[in-house]
Motif scaffolding. Structure first.
Motif, short mmCIF file in Angstrom:
data_model
loop_
_atom_site.label_atom_id
_atom_site.label_comp_id
_atom_site.label_asym_id
_atom_site.label_seq_id
_atom_site.Cartn_x
_atom_site.Cartn_y
_atom_site.Cartn_z
N ASP B 41 0.84 -1.22 0.00
CA ASP B 41 0.00 0.00 0.00
C ASP B 41 0.86 1.26 0.00
O ASP B 41 0.67 2.16 -0.81
N SER B 42 1.80 1.26 0.99
CA SER B 42 2.61 2.50 1.10
C SER B 42 3.52 2.67 -0.12
O SER B 42 3.78 3.78 -0.56
N LEU B 43 3.96 1.48 -0.67
CA LEU B 43 4.78 1.53 -1.88
C LEU B 43 3.98 2.14 -3.04
O LEU B 43 4.48 3.00 -3.77
N GLU B 44 2.72 1.65 -3.12
CA GLU B 44 1.86 2.19 -4.19
C GLU B 44 1.63 3.69 -4.02
O GLU B 44 1.68 4.46 -4.97
N ASN B 45 1.38 4.06 -2.73
CA ASN B 45 1.17 5.49 -2.45
C ASN B 45 2.40 6.31 -2.83
O ASN B 45 2.30 7.38 -3.43
N GLU B 46 3.57 5.74 -2.42
CA GLU B 46 4.83 6.43 -2.71
C GLU B 46 5.05 6.54 -4.22
O GLU B 46 5.43 7.59 -4.72
N TYR B 47 4.72 5.41 -4.90
CA TYR B 47 4.86 5.37 -6.35
C TYR B 47 3.97 6.42 -7.01
O TYR B 47 4.41 7.21 -7.86
N ASP B 48 2.69 6.44 -6.54
CA ASP B 48 1.73 7.42 -7.09
C ASP B 48 2.22 8.84 -6.87
O ASP B 48 2.08 9.71 -7.72
N LYS B 49 2.76 9.06 -5.64
CA LYS B 49 3.22 10.40 -5.29
C LYS B 49 4.37 10.83 -6.22
O LYS B 49 4.39 11.96 -6.72
#
Lengths: 461, 198
Positions: B41-49
Motif C-alpha cells: 500500500d505505502s509503496l503504491e502510495n509512494e509510487y503514485d506520489k
C-alpha cells in the motif's frame, strides 16, 4: 472639456506635488495636464481643483526641479486614459501605464478612462465560482470567489509579497475553458521586490497571461495614486470586453494611502485619523468597488489587495476602512511567521465572507464547507489547549485535549505549511484537510455529515 | 528401561519443539505477509506520489518553456511591427516636409487660426509660423484683423503656434503637434492594415 491643448504659462505656486496655475479658463476636474519646462521636459498631472481662475494640478512625476518662471501647463482636454488591447498581456508597465519592458506602446483597441465606468448596480451579478490559487489555506478555508474582493492584511517584513507572487503564478479557474489572466500592480515596492515579481512570472511562464505594473519605492509617491487605477482599467477591459476571468493583485495598498495622505497634506486639507484624509474610505471604495461581475458578460474582476498594517495594528485606518468595503480578509500572523510557517495565515482572524458561493458540489466538492468548518473549530480548540498547556503543563491535559494538541501541530505542519513553488490542487487540499481531521476521534467530528466521514475519514490507528 | 524413558522424553521434547517452531514460523510468515501487504500500500502510495510529482514538474516545465517561447515570438513580432509603423511615419513626415504650399494649404492655415481663436476664447493673438509659410500666411491672415504675425519663426512641418496678447496662453496648432496627438490612433490604423488587431 472642449478647450483642449491650451498651454498656460502663469504659474502661481508650486507646493509639494501640486502646481497652482493662474488665469485658467474652463479647465475641468480630473483633466489631464502636461507640465512642460522650458528645457522641453514633460511631466503628467491631473486637475484636482478648479475655481476663481485657478487650477490646482497634481503632478504625478513630482515637482522636483520645476520653477515658477520656467514652467508651462498644457491642459490636454481629456482625462487620463489607458490604451488597452489583448496585446497588454505579457507586458510590463510602469506605475503610469508606460511600457517598461523595452517594447513599444501596445497597439490600442480602445482608450479607456482610468477612473473606470461606474457599474450599473442592476447589472451587477453576485460573485460565484471558485478561483484556485494552489495555496491550501486559501483554497481550503478562505476560498477566493470570482468577482470577490478579498484583501490580505500583513505586517512589515512578512512574506506577503512572496505569497502574492505565488498566487499570481498559480491562480487558475478550474472546470471551465474560460480564459484567465492576472493583473499585478506593485505600488511603491523596492527594486529587489519588483525584480522578484518580474522574474517570478517570467520564469514560471505565467507572464504570458499576466500584465505587470511596477511603481517603485523611489518613483514619485504621487504616481501611486494612478497605478491601481490603470491596472483596474486593463482588468476591466480584459474581463468585460475580452471575456476573461481576471485576478487583480494590488500590493501594497498602504503605500497608496500614504501617497493620498501626502497630497492631502499639500492641499492643506483637514486631516482625519492618523493624518489620512477624511475621504480615505470613499477613495478606497472607488478602487475596491471595481471588482465584480456584470450580467450578460462572461468575465469577472476579482481583487486581492495586499496591505501592510503599520505596527501590525488591525485597527489602523487603512485595514479598518478596507475591511468595511471588502468581502472578508486574510490576516497574516506574526507568531506563525516567526515560527517559520509559510504562508503564515492566521486562520482564526481570517474570513472569506462569500466562500460558500464558490464551493460545494459542482464547484469544488460536496464536503468542502463542512470539513473546513470542522478544521476551523478544531484549530480554535487546539489554540485554547495550547494556552492551557502554558498554565497547567501537558500533564494536566485529558486524552482528548492531547489529541487536539496533536491536531494543531499537524494542521500547521502539513496543511498550513506549503512550499513557495508548491501548487496544490483542490483535491490535494481537501485530502490534507481530512488527514488532519482524522487525527481526532470520529465522535469529535460534529460539523461533518456521517456520509462524508465514512467516505473520507482515515483512522491513523 | 531407563534408556527407553529417556528416549521417549527426548522424542516428546523434539516433537513439542518442532510444533512450537512450526507454529512460530507460521506466525512469522503471516506477520511478514501482513507487513508486505502493508508495504505494498505505502509503496503504491509512494509510487503514485512520485509519478504525480513528476507529472506536476513536467507540466510546470512545459508551461515555462511554452510561455517564454510564445512571449519571445510575440515580442519579436511587436518589434517588427513597430519598425514598419515607424517607416510609414517617416515617409509621411518626409512627404509633409516637401509638400507644396497651395491655396488649399492657405485655407488650412486659416482654419487653424479660426480654431485657435475659438479654443483660446480671444482674437487678440499672435501667430508664429515656419519660414516655409512666410509667403502664404498673408492670404490666410487677411480675414483676421486682430491677429498679428510674430517675427519669431518656429521649426515645424507646418501649421501655427498661437500666443495670447498678454502671453499667458499658448496653443500649439502645428502639424507636428496634431500628428503627435493622433499618433496612437494612426498606429492602430497602420497595424490594422498590416493585419494586426483584426
Amino acid at each position: 472639456m472642449a478647450k483642449s491643448g491650451i498651454q498656460y504659462s502663469k504659474i502661481a505656486e508650486i507646493k509639494g506635488p501640486l502646481v497652482v496655475v493662474d488665469d485658467v479658463d474652463n479647465a475641468a476636474f480630473d483633466e489631464l495636464v502636461e507640465i512642460q519646462t522650458t528645457y522641453g521636459e514633460k511631466r503628467l498631472g491631473k486637475v484636482l481643483e478648479v475655481g476663481n481662475g485657478k487650477a490646482v494640478v497634481q503632478v504625478f512625476e513630482g515637482t522636483t526641479g520645476l520653477s515658477i518662471s520656467q514652467t508651462n501647463a498644457k491642459f490636454v482636454g481629456k482625462v487620463m486614459e489607458m490604451p488597452v488591447s489583448e496585446q497588454v498581456l505579457g507586458r510590463i508597465f510602469d506605475g503610469l501605464g508606460r511600457p517598461k519592458d523595452g517594447l513599444p506602446d501596445p497597439i490600442a483597441e480602445k482608450f479607456l478612462d482610468i477612473n473606470g465606468s461606474p457599474m450599473n448596480p442592476e447589472q451587477r451579478e453576485y460573485p460565484r465560482d471558485f478561483i484556485q490559487t494552489g495555496v491550501s489555506v486559501i483554497d481550503g478555508m478562505l476560498t477566493l470567489v470570482r468577482g470577490q474582493k478579498l484583501p490580505i492584511f500583513s505586517g512589515s517584513g512578512m512574506s506577503h509579497n512572496v505569497l502574492a507572487a505565488q498566487i499570481a503564478r498559480q491562480a487558475s479557474v478550474v472546470g471551465t475553458n474560460d480564459e484567465f489572466a492576472v493583473v499585478f500592480a506593485a505600488i511603491g515596492v523596492q527594486y529587489s521586490e519588483s525584480e522578484y515579481f518580474r522574474r517570478s512570472l517570467e520564469e514560471s511562464g505565467a507572464l504570458k497571461r499576466s500584465v505587470l505594473f511596477l511603481n517603485l519605492a523611489d518613483d514619485p509617491a504621487i504616481e501611486r495614486i494612478i497605478t491601481p487605477r490603470v491596472a483596474l482599467t486593463v482588468a476591466e477591459y480584459l474581463a468585460y470586453d475580452v471575456g476573461m476571468h481576471v485576478l487583480v493583485i494590488l500590493t501594497d495598498m498602504t503605500n497608496y494611502a500614504e501617497a493620498l495622505r501626502e497630497i492631502s497634506a499639500a492641499r492643506e486639507e483637514v486631516p482625519g485619523r492618523k493624518g489620512y484624509p477624511g475621504y480615505l474610505y470613499t477613495d478606497l471604495s472607488t478602487i475596491y468597488e471595481r471588482a465584480g461581475r456584470l450580467g450578460g458578460k462572461n468575465g469577472s474582476v476579482t481583487q486581492m489587495p495586499i496591505l501592510s498594517m503599520p505596527s501590525d495594528d488591525i485597527t489602523h485606518p487603512i485595514p479598518d476602512l478596507t475591511g468595511y468595503i471588502t468581502e472578508g480578509q486574510i490576516v497574516l500572523g506574526r507568531d506563525l511567521f516567526r515560527q517559520g510557517v509559510y504562508p503564515p495565515v492566521n486562520i482564526l482572524m481570517s474570513l472569506s465572507r462569500i466562500m460558500k458561493d464558490g464551493i460545494g458540489e459542482g464547484r469544488t466538492r460536496a464536503d468542502h464547507q463542512e470539513i473546513s468548518n470542522q478544521n476551523y473549530d478544531a484549530y480554535s480548540r487546539a489554540q485554547e489547549v495550547r494556552a492551557l498547556v502554558g498554565i497547567v503543563g501537558k500533564a494536566g491535559l485529558t486524552d482528548i485535549d492531547l489529541k487536539y494538541l496533536d491536531f494543531g501541530d499537524a494542521f500547521e505542519k502539513e496543511f498550513l505549511t506549503q512550499a513557495v513553488d508548491e501548487n496544490r490542487s483542490i483535491d490535494e487540499t481537501l485530502l490534507l484537510q481530512w488527514k488532519s481531521a482524522s487525527l481526532l476521534p470520529k465522535n469529535e467530528l460534529t460539523k461533518v455529515k456521517d456520509k462524508f466521514i465514512s467516505m473520507y475519514y482515515k483512522s491513523t490507528k | 528401561m531407563e534408556l527407553n524413558k529417556l528416549e521417549n522424553l527426548l522424542d516428546t521434547i523434539i516433537t513439542q519443539s518442532e510444533s512450537e517452531l512450526t507454529s512460530d514460523l507460521k506466525y512469522t510468515l503471516n506477520e511478514s505477509k501482513k507487513v508486505l501487504l502493508k508495504s505494498y500500500d505505502s509503496l503504491e502510495n509512494e509510487y503514485d506520489k512520485i509519478i504525480n510529482d513528476g507529472k506536476k514538474e513536467s507540466d510546470k516545465i512545459t508551461k515555462q518553456i511554452l510561455g517564454s517561447a510564445e512571449l519571445e515570438s510575440r515580442n519579436k513580432q511587436l518589434a517588427m511591427l513597430e519598425e514598419y509603423i515607424e517607416k510609414v511615419f517617416s515617409k509621411v513626415i518626409s512627404k509633409l516636409e516637401n509638400m507644396t504650399r497651395t491655396n488649399a494649404y492657405s485655407k488650412f492655415l486659416s482654419s487653424l487660426i479660426e480654431e485657435s481663436i475659438k479654443i483660446l476664447g480671444t482674437s487678440d493673438i499672435e501667430v508664429s509660423i515656419t519660414n516655409k509659410d512666410e509667403k502664404i500666411i498673408e492670404s490666410a491672415l487677411n480675414k483676421f484683423t486682430t491677429v498679428k504675425l510674430s517675427s519669431e519663426r518656429i521649426t515645424c512641418l507646418g501649421g501655427i503656434k498661437v500666443r495670447s496678447k498678454n502671453g499667458t496662453m499658448m496653443l500649439d496648432n502645428t502639424i507636428d503637434a496634431r500628428l503627435a496627438n493622433m499618433k496612437p490612433l494612426i498606429r492602430k490604423e497602420i497595424a490594422t492594415k498590416f493585419g494586426v488587431n483584426n
